[in-house]
Design a protein around this motif. Structure first.
Motif, short mmCIF file in Angstrom:
data_model
loop_
_atom_site.label_atom_id
_atom_site.label_comp_id
_atom_site.label_asym_id
_atom_site.label_seq_id
_atom_site.Cartn_x
_atom_site.Cartn_y
_atom_site.Cartn_z
N ASP A 1 0.68 -1.15 -0.04
CA ASP A 1 0.02 0.10 -0.06
C ASP A 1 0.78 1.18 0.08
OD1 ASP A 1 -2.35 -1.50 -0.04
OD2 ASP A 1 -2.76 -1.07 2.28
N LYS A 2 1.88 1.35 1.02
CA LYS A 2 2.86 2.19 0.75
C LYS A 2 3.53 2.70 -0.41
CE LYS A 2 6.41 4.18 3.90
NZ LYS A 2 7.07 3.92 5.17
N ARG A 3 3.90 1.58 -1.32
CA ARG A 3 4.67 1.69 -2.49
C ARG A 3 3.40 2.45 -3.54
NH1 ARG A 3 4.11 -1.39 -6.39
NH2 ARG A 3 3.43 -3.19 -5.30
N TYR B 1 1.15 6.21 -7.23
CA TYR B 1 -0.14 7.08 -7.47
C TYR B 1 0.07 8.65 -7.35
CZ TYR B 1 -5.01 7.55 -7.86
OH TYR B 1 -6.33 7.77 -8.42
N LYS B 2 0.76 9.10 -6.53
CA LYS B 2 1.08 10.47 -5.99
C LYS B 2 2.07 10.90 -7.25
CE LYS B 2 0.66 11.11 -1.16
NZ LYS B 2 1.75 11.26 -0.08
N ARG B 3 3.05 9.92 -7.49
CA ARG B 3 3.99 10.42 -8.54
C ARG B 3 3.42 10.74 -9.91
NH1 ARG B 3 7.73 7.50 -6.63
NH2 ARG B 3 7.06 5.54 -7.79
N ASP B 4 2.40 9.51 -10.26
CA ASP B 4 1.79 9.46 -11.39
C ASP B 4 0.64 10.76 -11.66
OD1 ASP B 4 3.08 7.23 -12.25
OD2 ASP B 4 1.50 6.05 -11.65
N THR C 1 -5.44 5.46 2.14
CA THR C 1 -4.29 4.74 2.31
C THR C 1 -3.21 5.36 3.09
OG1 THR C 1 -4.48 3.94 -0.12
CG2 THR C 1 -2.64 3.62 0.86
N GLU C 2 -2.98 6.66 3.23
CA GLU C 2 -2.07 7.21 3.69
C GLU C 2 -2.43 7.47 5.31
OE1 GLU C 2 0.69 10.85 2.61
OE2 GLU C 2 -1.39 11.63 2.85
#
Length: 140
Positions: free
Chosen positions: A25-27, A32-35, A73-74
């Motif tokens: 989930d962390k990865r 997802y943020k990076r994308d 998720t965070e």
């Protein structure tokens, strides 16, 4: 710290699932943020006669901080982090063997570390209770 309650089976299953999938989930959340961040390549599409493109950085930040997947998720990843910070090294080792590597049962992990099955289960239950408290699934 002793807990005077046991977790309901559904809550325990959910908390165990969160613990098992913590690294994944962390990865995925970071990917997802990076994308969501636009590329560094300049965009000249609105330069000649088009409308003002606005502030793409602010729009990206707004999409990231309001995204329900990222928020949930965070929150769960941070709950696992906080619960594990409150644990000793033996407990973290059991979590690693049982939930992350998935190579041992709780009893087997306890034997590998040099503790009785009852102590190993007590440590696992403590982690699960701490995590359920951190996630707000149960009241203290």
């Amino acid at each position: 710290m002793r807990y005077k309650f046991s977790l309901a089976p559904k809550i325990k299953g959910y908390v165990e699932w969160q613990l098992e999938h913590y690294h994944e989930d962390k990865r995925q959340m970071e990917e997802y943020k990076r994308d969501m961040v636009p590329s560094g390549t300049a965009n000249y599409s609105g330069m000649w006669g088009g409308s003002e493109p606005g502030n793409p950085t602010a729009a990206t930040v707004e999409r990231i901080v309001t995204n329900p997947y990222i928020i949930t998720t965070e929150r769960n990843v941070k709950a696992v982090d906080r619960a594990l910070m409150a644990c000793d090294d033996e407990t973290k080792r059991i979590v690693d063997l049982v939930y992350w590597r998935r190579t041992h049962t709780v009893t087997g992990a306890g034997y590998k570390i040099g503790m009785s099955p009852a102590t190993a289960y007590r440590k696992v239950n403590r982690v699960l209770c701490l995590l359920s408290l951190e996630m707000g699934l149960v009241n203290p």
